[in-house]
Design a protein around this motif. Sequence first.
Motif, PDB file in Angstrom:
ATOM      1  N   ARG A 102      36.711  23.338  11.955  1.00  0.00           N
ATOM      2  CA  ARG A 102      36.951  24.690  12.438  1.00  0.00           C
ATOM      3  C   ARG A 102      38.382  24.824  12.923  1.00  0.00           C
ATOM      4  O   ARG A 102      38.956  23.889  13.460  1.00  0.00           O
ATOM      5  N   ARG A 103      38.960  26.015  12.719  1.00  0.00           N
ATOM      6  CA  ARG A 103      40.296  26.296  13.219  1.00  0.00           C
ATOM      7  C   ARG A 103      40.373  27.768  13.603  1.00  0.00           C
ATOM      8  O   ARG A 103      39.558  28.578  13.172  1.00  0.00           O
ATOM      9  N   ASP A 104      41.354  28.078  14.436  1.00  0.00           N
ATOM     10  CA  ASP A 104      41.546  29.451  14.894  1.00  0.00           C
ATOM     11  C   ASP A 104      42.580  30.157  14.029  1.00  0.00           C
ATOM     12  O   ASP A 104      43.575  29.554  13.622  1.00  0.00           O
ATOM     13  N   LEU A 105      42.344  31.453  13.785  1.00  0.00           N
ATOM     14  CA  LEU A 105      43.311  32.321  13.135  1.00  0.00           C
ATOM     15  C   LEU A 105      43.500  33.553  14.008  1.00  0.00           C
ATOM     16  O   LEU A 105      42.530  34.078  14.557  1.00  0.00           O
ATOM     17  N   ASP A 106      44.748  33.999  14.134  1.00  0.00           N
ATOM     18  CA  ASP A 106      44.991  35.279  14.792  1.00  0.00           C
ATOM     19  C   ASP A 106      44.545  36.385  13.849  1.00  0.00           C
ATOM     20  O   ASP A 106      44.774  36.313  12.637  1.00  0.00           O
ATOM     21  N   ARG A 107      43.901  37.400  14.415  1.00  0.00           N
ATOM     22  CA  ARG A 107      43.435  38.523  13.610  1.00  0.00           C
ATOM     23  C   ARG A 107      43.923  39.819  14.233  1.00  0.00           C
ATOM     24  O   ARG A 107      43.759  40.042  15.425  1.00  0.00           O
ATOM     25  N   LEU A 108      44.526  40.658  13.413  1.00  0.00           N
ATOM     26  CA  LEU A 108      44.946  41.993  13.823  1.00  0.00           C
ATOM     27  C   LEU A 108      44.191  42.986  12.957  1.00  0.00           C
ATOM     28  O   LEU A 108      44.254  42.904  11.726  1.00  0.00           O
ATOM     29  N   ARG A 109      43.452  43.884  13.591  1.00  0.00           N
ATOM     30  CA  ARG A 109      42.683  44.889  12.856  1.00  0.00           C
ATOM     31  C   ARG A 109      43.168  46.278  13.229  1.00  0.00           C
ATOM     32  O   ARG A 109      43.384  46.572  14.402  1.00  0.00           O
ATOM     33  N   LEU A 110      43.334  47.129  12.225  1.00  0.00           N
ATOM     34  CA  LEU A 110      43.705  48.518  12.428  1.00  0.00           C
ATOM     35  C   LEU A 110      42.687  49.387  11.709  1.00  0.00           C
ATOM     36  O   LEU A 110      42.202  49.018  10.628  1.00  0.00           O
ATOM     37  N   TRP A 111      42.374  50.542  12.294  1.00  0.00           N
ATOM     38  CA  TRP A 111      41.451  51.487  11.688  1.00  0.00           C
ATOM     39  C   TRP A 111      41.932  52.892  11.993  1.00  0.00           C
ATOM     40  O   TRP A 111      42.417  53.174  13.087  1.00  0.00           O
ATOM     41  N   TRP A 112      41.817  53.775  10.984  1.00  0.00           N
ATOM     42  CA  TRP A 112      42.084  55.186  11.193  1.00  0.00           C
ATOM     43  C   TRP A 112      41.346  56.003  10.135  1.00  0.00           C
ATOM     44  O   TRP A 112      41.121  55.536   9.023  1.00  0.00           O
ATOM     45  N   PRO A 113      40.939  57.238  10.502  1.00  0.00           N
ATOM     46  CA  PRO A 113      40.315  58.129   9.527  1.00  0.00           C
ATOM     47  C   PRO A 113      41.387  58.977   8.844  1.00  0.00           C
ATOM     48  O   PRO A 113      42.411  59.294   9.443  1.00  0.00           O
ATOM     49  N   CYS A 114      41.167  59.326   7.587  1.00  0.00           N
ATOM     50  CA  CYS A 114      42.067  60.220   6.858  1.00  0.00           C
ATOM     51  C   CYS A 114      41.229  61.397   6.367  1.00  0.00           C
ATOM     52  O   CYS A 114      40.474  61.258   5.397  1.00  0.00           O
ATOM     53  N   GLU A 115      41.360  62.508   7.048  1.00  0.00           N
ATOM     54  CA  GLU A 115      40.564  63.690   6.710  1.00  0.00           C
ATOM     55  C   GLU A 115      40.966  64.252   5.349  1.00  0.00           C
ATOM     56  O   GLU A 115      40.146  64.803   4.625  1.00  0.00           O
ATOM     57  N   ARG A 116      42.220  64.107   4.983  1.00  0.00           N
ATOM     58  CA  ARG A 116      42.710  64.682   3.727  1.00  0.00           C
ATOM     59  C   ARG A 116      42.055  64.040   2.503  1.00  0.00           C
ATOM     60  O   ARG A 116      41.825  64.711   1.503  1.00  0.00           O
ATOM     61  N   THR A 117      41.770  62.741   2.576  1.00  0.00           N
ATOM     62  CA  THR A 117      41.121  62.056   1.452  1.00  0.00           C
ATOM     63  C   THR A 117      39.644  61.787   1.723  1.00  0.00           C
ATOM     64  O   THR A 117      38.963  61.207   0.877  1.00  0.00           O
ATOM     65  N   ARG A 119      38.147  59.751   3.933  1.00  0.00           N
ATOM     66  CA  ARG A 119      37.853  58.320   4.043  1.00  0.00           C
ATOM     67  C   ARG A 119      38.354  57.780   5.371  1.00  0.00           C
ATOM     68  O   ARG A 119      39.086  58.437   6.101  1.00  0.00           O
ATOM     69  N   SER A 120      37.944  56.550   5.663  1.00  0.00           N
ATOM     70  CA  SER A 120      38.537  55.814   6.775  1.00  0.00           C
ATOM     71  C   SER A 120      39.113  54.534   6.186  1.00  0.00           C
ATOM     72  O   SER A 120      38.621  54.012   5.188  1.00  0.00           O
ATOM     73  N   VAL A 121      40.171  54.054   6.806  1.00  0.00           N
ATOM     74  CA  VAL A 121      40.884  52.876   6.329  1.00  0.00           C
ATOM     75  C   VAL A 121      40.818  51.803   7.404  1.00  0.00           C
ATOM     76  O   VAL A 121      41.123  52.067   8.572  1.00  0.00           O
ATOM     77  N   GLU A 122      40.394  50.610   7.008  1.00  0.00           N
ATOM     78  CA  GLU A 122      40.369  49.464   7.913  1.00  0.00           C
ATOM     79  C   GLU A 122      41.239  48.378   7.304  1.00  0.00           C
ATOM     80  O   GLU A 122      41.023  47.957   6.174  1.00  0.00           O
ATOM     81  N   LEU A 123      42.237  47.950   8.053  1.00  0.00           N
ATOM     82  CA  LEU A 123      43.186  46.953   7.587  1.00  0.00           C
ATOM     83  C   LEU A 123      43.100  45.745   8.512  1.00  0.00           C
ATOM     84  O   LEU A 123      43.078  45.906   9.732  1.00  0.00           O
ATOM     85  N   GLU A 124      43.015  44.560   7.933  1.00  0.00           N
ATOM     86  CA  GLU A 124      42.894  43.329   8.719  1.00  0.00           C
ATOM     87  C   GLU A 124      43.960  42.346   8.261  1.00  0.00           C
ATOM     88  O   GLU A 124      44.146  42.129   7.067  1.00  0.00           O
ATOM     89  N   LEU A 125      44.681  41.759   9.219  1.00  0.00           N
ATOM     90  CA  LEU A 125      45.690  40.735   8.947  1.00  0.00           C
ATOM     91  C   LEU A 125      45.253  39.442   9.620  1.00  0.00           C
ATOM     92  O   LEU A 125      44.962  39.432  10.817  1.00  0.00           O
ATOM     93  N   LEU A 126      45.198  38.366   8.841  1.00  0.00           N
ATOM     94  CA  LEU A 126      44.820  37.052   9.366  1.00  0.00           C
ATOM     95  C   LEU A 126      46.000  36.111   9.224  1.00  0.00           C
ATOM     96  O   LEU A 126      46.639  36.056   8.163  1.00  0.00           O
ATOM     97  N   GLY A 127      46.304  35.346  10.287  1.00  0.00           N
ATOM     98  CA  GLY A 127      47.419  34.407  10.239  1.00  0.00           C
ATOM     99  C   GLY A 127      47.278  33.298  11.259  1.00  0.00           C
ATOM    100  O   GLY A 127      46.303  33.228  11.998  1.00  0.00           O
ATOM    101  N   THR A 128      48.276  32.426  11.282  1.00  0.00           N
ATOM    102  CA  THR A 128      48.251  31.286  12.181  1.00  0.00           C
ATOM    103  C   THR A 128      48.356  31.740  13.634  1.00  0.00           C
ATOM    104  O   THR A 128      48.938  32.781  13.924  1.00  0.00           O
TER     105      THR A 128
END
Length: 146
Positions: A102-117, A119-128
Amino acid sequence: MLLGASNFLVLALPERFQVGQTINPNEVNRTAQARGAAWVQDGRCSHFLRDGGTIRALELLLVARRGAARPGWAADPTRAIRVADHGGSARADVMRVGFPRRRDLDRLRLWWPCERTGRSVELELLGTPGSEHDDLIAALERSECH
């Protein structure tokens, strides 16, 4: 049948980052039209971001879903964000991965809704561990989702 190109996101990053494709194919289940382009309304993709200033690499996972459903983690965000004039949430934490080592990863998650399209967008970044995210969040807030 889907023919042609579809946009997930026009990604804004600090200049030192380069985008690379993973072996995972993009999944596009549904698109919506906005500003003369097809935007993925339901789908997912993954890429690598390489930091040219260091040896750091991040895995980027992006999921687009129909509607504006907020994921559970976004109810308790680390900070509020604004992407393409849409209010959203960001959260940084640590994720345990791997088996049997097992090892640890930093995780950054962003979420926002887009009314024009629609949809909602969820973006996740994983790194050391030890990654600083303030410059990435500032750049990502300049991204375009429609």
